[in-house]
Design a protein around this motif. Sequence first.
Motif, PDB file in Angstrom:
ATOM      1  N   ASP A  32       0.824  -1.218   0.000  1.00 19.72           N
ATOM      2  CA  ASP A  32       0.000   0.000   0.000  1.00 19.72           C
ATOM      3  C   ASP A  32       0.852   1.261   0.000  1.00 19.72           C
ATOM      4  OD1 ASP A  32      -2.285  -1.558  -0.028  1.00 19.72           O
ATOM      5  OD2 ASP A  32      -2.684  -1.334   2.122  1.00 19.72           O
ATOM      6  N   ALA A  33       1.904   1.277   0.801  1.00 17.32           N
ATOM      7  CA  ALA A  33       2.777   2.454   0.874  1.00 17.32           C
ATOM      8  C   ALA A  33       3.460   2.686  -0.472  1.00 17.32           C
ATOM      9  CB  ALA A  33       3.817   2.279   1.978  1.00 17.32           C
ATOM     10  N   PHE A  34       3.945   1.623  -1.097  1.00 24.55           N
ATOM     11  CA  PHE A  34       4.584   1.753  -2.404  1.00 24.55           C
ATOM     12  C   PHE A  34       3.593   2.269  -3.437  1.00 24.55           C
ATOM     13  CE2 PHE A  34       5.406   0.197  -6.636  1.00 24.55           C
ATOM     14  CZ  PHE A  34       6.690   0.658  -6.862  1.00 24.55           C
ATOM     15  N   GLU A  35       2.414   1.654  -3.518  1.00 24.29           N
ATOM     16  CA  GLU A  35       1.426   2.030  -4.523  1.00 24.29           C
ATOM     17  C   GLU A  35       0.956   3.470  -4.342  1.00 24.29           C
ATOM     18  OE1 GLU A  35      -1.634  -0.978  -4.583  1.00 24.29           O
ATOM     19  OE2 GLU A  35      -0.203  -2.522  -5.238  1.00 24.29           O
ATOM     20  N   LYS A  36       0.777   3.891  -3.125  1.00 27.08           N
ATOM     21  CA  LYS A  36       0.359   5.266  -2.866  1.00 27.08           C
ATOM     22  C   LYS A  36       1.438   6.251  -3.312  1.00 27.08           C
ATOM     23  CE  LYS A  36      -1.383   8.217   0.832  1.00 27.08           C
ATOM     24  NZ  LYS A  36      -1.670   8.317   2.263  1.00 27.08           N
ATOM     25  N   ALA A  37       2.685   5.950  -3.014  1.00 36.17           N
ATOM     26  CA  ALA A  37       3.786   6.851  -3.353  1.00 36.17           C
ATOM     27  C   ALA A  37       4.048   6.903  -4.855  1.00 36.17           C
ATOM     28  CB  ALA A  37       5.053   6.431  -2.606  1.00 36.17           C
ATOM     29  N   VAL A  38       3.981   5.771  -5.535  1.00 34.91           N
ATOM     30  CA  VAL A  38       4.320   5.742  -6.957  1.00 34.91           C
ATOM     31  C   VAL A  38       3.300   6.510  -7.797  1.00 34.91           C
ATOM     32  CG1 VAL A  38       3.184   3.580  -7.681  1.00 34.91           C
ATOM     33  CG2 VAL A  38       5.361   4.264  -8.730  1.00 34.91           C
ATOM     34  N   THR A  39       2.062   6.576  -7.342  1.00 36.92           N
ATOM     35  CA  THR A  39       1.043   7.326  -8.102  1.00 36.92           C
ATOM     36  C   THR A  39       1.315   8.822  -8.096  1.00 36.92           C
ATOM     37  OG1 THR A  39      -0.443   7.553  -6.201  1.00 36.92           O
ATOM     38  CG2 THR A  39      -0.760   5.612  -7.613  1.00 36.92           C
ATOM     39  N   ARG A  40       2.165   9.295  -7.216  1.00 39.35           N
ATOM     40  CA  ARG A  40       2.471  10.730  -7.120  1.00 39.35           C
ATOM     41  C   ARG A  40       3.617  11.161  -8.041  1.00 39.35           C
ATOM     42  NH1 ARG A  40       2.951  10.013  -1.196  1.00 39.35           N
ATOM     43  NH2 ARG A  40       0.833   9.794  -0.445  1.00 39.35           N
ATOM     44  N   ILE A  41       4.225  10.220  -8.749  1.00 39.00           N
ATOM     45  CA  ILE A  41       5.354  10.558  -9.622  1.00 39.00           C
ATOM     46  C   ILE A  41       4.802  10.813 -11.028  1.00 39.00           C
ATOM     47  CG2 ILE A  41       7.584   9.812 -10.540  1.00 39.00           C
ATOM     48  CD1 ILE A  41       7.753   7.867  -8.147  1.00 39.00           C
ATOM     49  N   PRO A  42       4.834  12.056 -11.495  1.00 33.33           N
ATOM     50  CA  PRO A  42       4.208  12.376 -12.785  1.00 33.33           C
ATOM     51  C   PRO A  42       4.867  11.704 -13.986  1.00 33.33           C
ATOM     52  CG  PRO A  42       5.379  14.284 -11.916  1.00 33.33           C
ATOM     53  CD  PRO A  42       5.422  13.224 -10.852  1.00 33.33           C
ATOM     54  N   ASP A  43       6.118  11.318 -13.876  1.00 30.94           N
ATOM     55  CA  ASP A  43       6.834  10.691 -14.987  1.00 30.94           C
ATOM     56  C   ASP A  43       6.485   9.217 -15.156  1.00 30.94           C
ATOM     57  OD1 ASP A  43       8.696  13.089 -15.384  1.00 30.94           O
ATOM     58  OD2 ASP A  43       9.060  12.551 -13.296  1.00 30.94           O
ATOM     59  N   VAL A  44       5.819   8.629 -14.173  1.00 31.93           N
ATOM     60  CA  VAL A  44       5.409   7.228 -14.247  1.00 31.93           C
ATOM     61  C   VAL A  44       4.038   7.167 -14.916  1.00 31.93           C
ATOM     62  CG1 VAL A  44       4.845   5.138 -12.942  1.00 31.93           C
ATOM     63  CG2 VAL A  44       6.742   6.592 -12.199  1.00 31.93           C
ATOM     64  N   LEU A  45       3.997   6.562 -16.102  1.00 32.44           N
ATOM     65  CA  LEU A  45       2.742   6.453 -16.840  1.00 32.44           C
ATOM     66  C   LEU A  45       1.937   5.228 -16.444  1.00 32.44           C
ATOM     67  CD1 LEU A  45       3.747   7.388 -20.505  1.00 32.44           C
ATOM     68  CD2 LEU A  45       2.966   8.872 -18.649  1.00 32.44           C
ATOM     69  N   GLU A  46       2.627   4.160 -16.074  1.00 37.83           N
ATOM     70  CA  GLU A  46       1.954   2.912 -15.718  1.00 37.83           C
ATOM     71  C   GLU A  46       2.699   2.241 -14.577  1.00 37.83           C
ATOM     72  OE1 GLU A  46       1.488   0.269 -19.078  1.00 37.83           O
ATOM     73  OE2 GLU A  46       1.031   1.947 -20.412  1.00 37.83           O
ATOM     74  N   CYS A  47       1.942   1.551 -13.738  1.00 43.33           N
ATOM     75  CA  CYS A  47       2.513   0.737 -12.670  1.00 43.33           C
ATOM     76  C   CYS A  47       1.694  -0.540 -12.590  1.00 43.33           C
ATOM     77  CB  CYS A  47       2.463   1.490 -11.340  1.00 43.33           C
ATOM     78  SG  CYS A  47       3.010   0.489  -9.929  1.00 43.33           S
ATOM     79  N   HIS A  48       2.369  -1.670 -12.720  1.00 40.24           N
ATOM     80  CA  HIS A  48       1.689  -2.966 -12.725  1.00 40.24           C
ATOM     81  C   HIS A  48       2.253  -3.853 -11.622  1.00 40.24           C
ATOM     82  CE1 HIS A  48       0.008  -2.106 -16.724  1.00 40.24           C
ATOM     83  NE2 HIS A  48       1.178  -1.547 -16.961  1.00 40.24           N
ATOM     84  N   LEU A  49       1.374  -4.443 -10.826  1.00 30.51           N
ATOM     85  CA  LEU A  49       1.763  -5.477  -9.872  1.00 30.51           C
ATOM     86  C   LEU A  49       1.998  -6.741 -10.697  1.00 30.51           C
ATOM     87  CD1 LEU A  49       2.126  -6.456  -6.932  1.00 30.51           C
ATOM     88  CD2 LEU A  49      -0.332  -6.938  -6.916  1.00 30.51           C
TER      89      LEU A  49
END
Length: 152
Positions: free
Chosen positions: A82-99
């Motif tokens: 949860d901590a990782f997913e919450k933080a990664v959504t705040r990085i504007p350069d990240v277009l996609e994040c997949h578990l």
Amino acid sequence: MKLDSIDRRILEVLQKQGRITNAELSERINLSPSACHRRVQHLEAEGYIRDYVALLDPRKVGRQTTVFVEITLSGQTDEVLDAFEKAVTRIPDVLECHLMAGTADYMLKVVAHDTEDFAQIHRRHLARLPGVAQMQSNFALRTVFKTTALPV
């Protein structure tokens, strides 16, 4: 709701030409404009059509470098994830994040101006993500094929 062949044709056309007028769409799928409009509204209401967007040319906006980053976390607890997913959504350069299933826990798609810009993104954002044990970055040399259209 079950999709019929007309719904599928509507979705196929709209995925490739989101700005098409209802009159043009109805002509393309051989349906009256009013019936076509009702179907599109129904597809929107049922959530098949989630959004309408403009797809930008990454080169025109100076984001020609695409990097795929494999992330391995230090643990698999709900708190770490949860901590990782919450933080990664705040990085504007990240277009996609997949578990992921496999060797990495997450796969990120990151866009940057160039390798120096990615180094800054890595230092300022990625290296500070909570719970990260290991990262591996893979630079795309060239995009051979890319689509946003899902097969329907």
